[in-house]
Write an enzyme that holds these catalytic residues in place. Structure first.
Site, PDB file in Angstrom:
ATOM      1  N   PHE A 142      65.822 -43.267  39.135  1.00  0.00           N
ATOM      2  CA  PHE A 142      65.547 -43.251  37.691  1.00  0.00           C
ATOM      3  C   PHE A 142      66.738 -43.831  36.953  1.00  0.00           C
ATOM      4  CE2 PHE A 142      65.673 -41.493  33.421  1.00  0.00           C
ATOM      5  CZ  PHE A 142      64.411 -41.834  32.972  1.00  0.00           C
ATOM      6  N   ASP A 227      74.924 -45.646  39.071  1.00  0.00           N
ATOM      7  CA  ASP A 227      74.399 -45.029  37.855  1.00  0.00           C
ATOM      8  C   ASP A 227      74.832 -43.567  37.897  1.00  0.00           C
ATOM      9  OD1 ASP A 227      72.935 -43.628  35.984  1.00  0.00           O
ATOM     10  OD2 ASP A 227      71.032 -44.628  36.409  1.00  0.00           O
ATOM     11  N   LYS A 256      74.541 -39.017  29.300  1.00  0.00           N
ATOM     12  CA  LYS A 256      74.387 -37.559  29.344  1.00  0.00           C
ATOM     13  C   LYS A 256      75.682 -36.786  29.060  1.00  0.00           C
ATOM     14  CE  LYS A 256      70.015 -37.203  31.657  1.00  0.00           C
ATOM     15  NZ  LYS A 256      69.543 -38.346  32.428  1.00  0.00           N
TER      16      LYS A 256
END
Ligand code: PLP
Length: 406
Positions: A142, A227, A256
């Site tokens: 993702f 990532d 995040k």
């Protein structure tokens, strides 16, 4: 700091249909948070192990970030992308010192950071690799919800959405080096992956696989992109998800936890990879002073000497408790690292049911808290609490979960 609790207001009072229905949301409206706790508009409270989706590094409404934001808001919020501001320079320099990746481009989200990493890799291919542009990514990965990052993602269900996709993201299988090697062509410029696949259900790339990828990239002149939107900033108990393995990326993305609840991300890269020319990349809000001040406050907290050892201690406590529950249920041990952990449940499709039951324990008079957990897969619960969750809060979460699964 005194918090005034907002007045009680029933869920039915809110015009929730004013928001587009892009998610299945429970019938509660959150109005206040503090540390590991959230309150809804009807007076219920919840021990929150979701934390804005692994975002609130220091929990809800931490004093350090609130103070940094209010001081910065009164000084300078946004000078504009065509000018330097002191906070952006300070943040970029801090990230460089902490990661060894000399330069960064500051973004407004994780997807935008990955979008930037993809653009940087493609530009690198254009400048140094004869137009090579393909980026090998992974099944179940993702990377975000922009068109390019959806195309890079291997999330089941994404294939059919918003066609046509952006081209150039062949998919390999995680922890299967041969599946990566088979996709390498003269058009390949990079390999991109999460050190731990978060949205896939907390699936770790093995150290051997990451080392193999580094060697493969070196052999073929490919860029290795991590990532670390979910795994960065202490989430795994080390500063980065790759810290424990020691394999260095050429490009790394953050999001995040970097802002601790404030929207900010970053693309970091080795000096030799940084080939953007003025005008290639940008965005109005990128690197605005307000969000950079929040990120600096987060970095101050996370790099304090006792912070990561505390994360490791809470991780060990949570993992041991989850392992005991798993053993009792005859399930495999807890997966993940640091405070990004997952528990496999006995029955398929049990996760949502358990998550709902834990939330619905919350009483309106506040005498029984709910517990918020994430049913990341139909048979899996994901735990991503604040990195400063306390020992007694972890103990409470485990006791409630143990009850619910008895
Ligand atoms: C959440 C996430 C993203 C997307 O970040 P947004 O801020 O939601 O755009 C990208 N990659 C990973 C690994 C993530 O967990």
């Amino acid at each position: 700091m005194t918090l005034i609790a907002p007045a009680i207001r029933p869920f039915s009072d809110y015009p929730v249909d004013a928001l587009m229905a892009v998610a299945q949301r429970p019938e509660a409206v959150f109005t206040r948070g503090q540390g590991s706790w959230l309150w809804d508009s009807e007076g219920r409270n919840y021990l929150d192990l979701v934390q804005g989706w692994a975002v609130n590094t220091l929990g809800h409404a931490p004093r350090a970030i609130a103070a940094a934001l209010s001081a910065q808001a009164g000084r300078l919020m946004q000078a504009g992308p065509g000018f330097f501001n002191d906070r952006a320079i300070e943040l970029a320099a801090r990230l460089a010192a902490l990661s060894g990746l000399e330069r960064s481009f500051i973004t407004n989200s994780g997807a935008e950071a990955n979008e930037g990493a993809i653009k940087l890799a493609r530009k690198f291919g254009q400048v140094h690799r004869g137009g090579a542009h393909e980026i090998i990514t992974f099944a179940h990965s993702f990377h975000g919800r922009t068109l390019a990052t959806m195309s890079a993602s291997g999330k089941p269900g994404f294939d059919a959405l918003f066609e046509p996709k952006v081209q150039g993201f062949p998919k390999a299988r995680l922890n299967d080096l041969a599946s990566v090697e088979a996709l390498v062509t003269p058009q390949t410029v990079a390999v991109m992956l999460e050190p731990i696949q978060g949205e896939a259900g907390v699936i770790e790339a093995t150290p051997e696989f990451l080392m193999g990828l580094r060697a493969l990239c070196n052999a073929h002149g490919l860029l290795l992109i991590f990532d670390e939107v979910q795994t960065g900033i202490g989430r795994t108990g080390g500063l980065w998800g790759h810290s424990a393995v020691g394999v260095k990326p050429d490009i790394m993305t953050l999001g995040k936890g970097l802002g601790g609840g404030v929207p900010v991300g970053a693309v970091l890269a080795r000096e030799a990879v940084c080939c953007f020319a003025p005008g290639d990349q940008g965005g109005t809000y990128n690197g605005n002073a307000l969000v950079c001040a929040a990120a600096l406050a987060v970095l101050d907290a996370v790099t304090a000497p006792d912070f990561l050892p505390q994360v490791q201690a809470r991780s060990a406590q949570l993992r041991a408790g989850l392992d005991r529950i798993a053993a009792r249920l005859g399930m495999p041990p807890t997966e993940g690292r640091g405070l990004l952990l997952a528990l496999q449940l006995p029955r398929p499709d049990q996760a949502t049911q358990v998550a709902e039951a834990l939330q619905q324990r919350a009483r309106r008079d506040g005498t029984e808290p709910g517990v918020l957990v994430n049913p990341v897969r139909p048979q899996r619960l994901r735990f991503m609490p604040a990195l400063n969750i306390t020992e007694s809060e972890v103990a409470l979460a485990l006791a409630v979960l143990n009850d619910a699964l008895s």
